[in-house]
Design an enzyme around this catalytic site. Structure first.
Site, PDB file in Angstrom:
ATOM      1  CB  SER A 146       4.646   0.501  -3.946  1.00 59.57           C
ATOM      2  OG  SER A 146       3.374   0.604  -3.337  1.00 59.57           O
ATOM      3  CG  HIS A 190       2.642  -1.671   7.433  1.00 54.80           C
ATOM      4  ND1 HIS A 190       1.851  -1.062   6.482  1.00 54.80           N
ATOM      5  CD2 HIS A 190       3.004  -2.870   6.906  1.00 54.80           C
ATOM      6  CE1 HIS A 190       1.736  -1.847   5.421  1.00 54.80           C
ATOM      7  NE2 HIS A 190       2.430  -2.944   5.651  1.00 54.80           N
ATOM      8  CB  CYS A 203       4.025   1.438   5.388  1.00 54.34           C
ATOM      9  SG  CYS A 203       2.781   2.246   6.405  1.00 54.34           S
TER      10      CYS A 203
END
Length: 419
Positions: A146, A190, A203
Site C-alpha cells: 500500500s 470503507h 482502501c
C-alpha cells in the site's frame, strides 16, 4: 635480490564488504613504498642496494561517513535481531544516509580474528537460513504494497485524470472485475471515499478504480520518477534495482510461461503488488514526497566541518509536480499518522510527520510489514523506510521502529522508546 611493489599482497587486510569494499582501492588503501635490498639464501638482509631509488609509502585516506552515531544506535536497538528486514534513514535535502540497519546482523571484526575462529564463523554465517550476509537495505526486494498507493494517487491527480474530491463506486469489501471479486483488506468495506481519505484508510477498492482510470503507463512513469525500478546509486556495492512492471516488461518476463498482460493486471499494480522495491528506495521515495521538488541520490561519503557535508547533492530527478498534487500528498501523508490513520505509531510531538503503511504479500510465509515517513512535511529533513519480514501489518510492526528513529532525531522520545 628482494623487492616490494605496489598492489595487494598475501595477508593484506582489505575491505571485503560494504563501504570498505566500495572505497578500498580508490580511497582507503594508499600506495605501497618500494625499496631494493640485498639478501642471502637464508633471507638475511645486508642493507639497501646503493644507487637504487627508494619510494616512500603513501598512507590511505580516512573515510568519514554521513552516519549519525546516536541515530544509528537508536535504529539498531529499535530493530530486534530476532526479526529480519531493514531500516534506512536519509536526509532528503542532500541524500546523506543518517542510519542504516540490516537484520539479522553479523560481527565483521570476526574476519580479522584467527583463521580457526574466522573459518568457524564464516561457516556459521553462510549456513544461516536467514542469510545475515545479505545487506537487505540495498538488496532486499519486497512488494511495496500500500505504500505504492501514493504513486497511484499522484499520477491520477497530476495528469488531471482524477480530482481530489472525486468519488468512485463505494467500497463494500471488494470490487468485481475480470470475472472475480478483488478484495479490500477491510471485509465490511470503507464506503464512499475521496482521495485523501482513501489513502488514510488505505482502501484497495478506491485504488483499483483509480488505477484503472489512470492507466499503467502513468503509474509506471511516476513510480520511476520517484526512483522505483532503478538503483539509487548509493555508494555501496551490490545494490538491486527492483522492478516496475509495465506491459512490455511483463510480456517479456513471462513469455516462457505463455502469460500476456491484461487490463486486470492494473488492479494489482495500483495497490503495489506487482512491483518490487528495496528499503533504501522506500526511504528515498518518502523523502521525495516530503520535499516535493527533487529526489536526491543517497550517499555515505562525508566531506566537511561542523556537521555540514560540503559535497553538493546529486539530483536523480526533478519532480515538477503541480502545487495541487504536492498539497494532496502532504495532506494524505499527514492523515496516515493522525488519529484514525494506519501509521499513528510514528507520531512525533509538535512535528509535522507524514507516512504510509504497507503490507507486502509473501508467497513463502507471513506477509512483510512496510512503513515510510518523512518530516517536517513540505521541507523534510529526515525520511525513514522500514521493512520487517513475515511480520504482518506495517502500522503495528514497522511504524513503531520508524517512530523511534524519528523521535530520536527530533529529540522528542516517548517513555516507551527506551525499552
Amino acid at each position: 635480490n628482494g623487492m616490494t611493489d605496489s598492489g595487494y599482497h598475501l595477508g593484506d587486510f582489505v575491505g571485503k564488504f560494504g563501504l570498505e569494499a566500495q572505497y578500498e582501492g580508490s580511497y582507503l588503501h594508499g600506495t605501497d613504498g618500494v625499496e631494493y635490498a640485498m639478501v642471502d639464501a637464508y633471507g638475511r638482509s645486508y642493507g639497501n642496494l646503493e644507487g637504487m631509488p627508494v619510494v616512500e609509502p603513501v598512507s590511505g585516506r580516512d573515510l568519514q561517513t554521513t552516519i549519525d552515531l546516536h541515530l544509528q544506535q537508536v535504529a539498531e536497538k529499535a530493530f530486534p535481531d530476532s526479526q529480519s528486514g531493514a531500516a534506512v534513514a536519509i536526509d532528503p535535502r542532500n541524500g546523506d544516509i543518517l542510519a542504516i540497519v540490516s537484520s539479522p546482523r553479523f560481527d565483521p571484526n570476526m574476519f580479522a580474528s584467527s583463521s580457526v575462529r574466522r573459518g568457524r564463523y564464516w561457516r556459521q554465517l553462510i549456513m544461516d537460513p536467514r542469510q545475515p550476509l545479505n545487506n537487505r537495505a540495498i538488496t532486499g526486494l519486497y512488494s511495496p504494497g500500500s505504500t505504492f498507493k501514493l504513486i497511484t494517487a499522484m499520477s491520477a491527480l497530476n495528469e488531471g485524470i482524477v480530482g481530489t474530491d472525486d468519488h468512485f463506486n463505494a467500497c463494500h469489501g471488494g470490487y468485481w472485475y475480470g470475472g472475480r471479486i478483488n478484495k479490500c483488506w477491510k471485509k465490511e468495506g470503507h464506503g464512499s471515499l475521496a482521495m485523501v481519505g482513501a489513502v488514510k484508510v488505505s482502501c484497495n477498492v478506491y485504488f483499483y478504480q483509480c488505477g484503472l482510470k489512470t492507466g499503467i503507463d502513468y503509474l509506471c512513469q511516476y513510480a520511476r520518477l520517484f526512483g522505483l525500478g532503478s538503483q539509487t546509486g548509493v555508494d555501496l556495492p551490490g545494490e538491486k534495482a527492483g522492478e516496475v512492471m509495465d506491459p512490455q516488461e511483463y510480456n517479456t518476463k513471462f513469455k516462457s510461461r505463455g502469460w500476456v498482460w491484461t487490463q486486470g493486471q492494473i488492479l494489482n499494480a495500483s495497490i503495489g503488488q506487482s512491483q518490487t522495491v528495496t528499503p533504501i528506495q522506500l526511504a528515498n521515495y518518502s523523502g521525495g514526497m516530503g520535499r516535493g521538488d527533487v529526489l536526491n541520490k543517497p550517499r555515505f561519503r562525508f566531506v566537511g566541518k561542523n556537521g555540514r557535508n560540503e559535497l553538493p547533492p546529486e539530483t536523480l530527478h526533478k519532480l515538477e509536480l503541480h502545487e495541487a498534487t504536492k498539497q494532496m500528498l502532504l495532506s494524505a501523508l499527514r492523515a496516515v499518522v493522525e488519529p484514525g490513520g494506519t501509521g499513528g505509531r510514528a507520531k512525533v510531538d509538535s512535528i509535522d510527520v507524514g507516512g504510509k503503511t504497507g503490507t507486502a504479500q509473501n508467497p513463502h510465509g507471513d506477509d512483510h510489514a512496510l512503513f515510510f515517513c518523512s518530516a517536517p512535511l513540505g521541507s523534510a529533513e529526515i525520511a525513514v523506510g522500514v521493512v520487517v519480514e513475515n511480520a504482518g501489518h506495517g502500522g503495528s510492526v514497522a511504524a513503531p521502529i520508524a517512530g523511534k528513529i524519528m523521535r530520536a532525531y527530533f529529540k522528542r522520545p516517548w517513555p516507551g522508546d527506551n525499552e
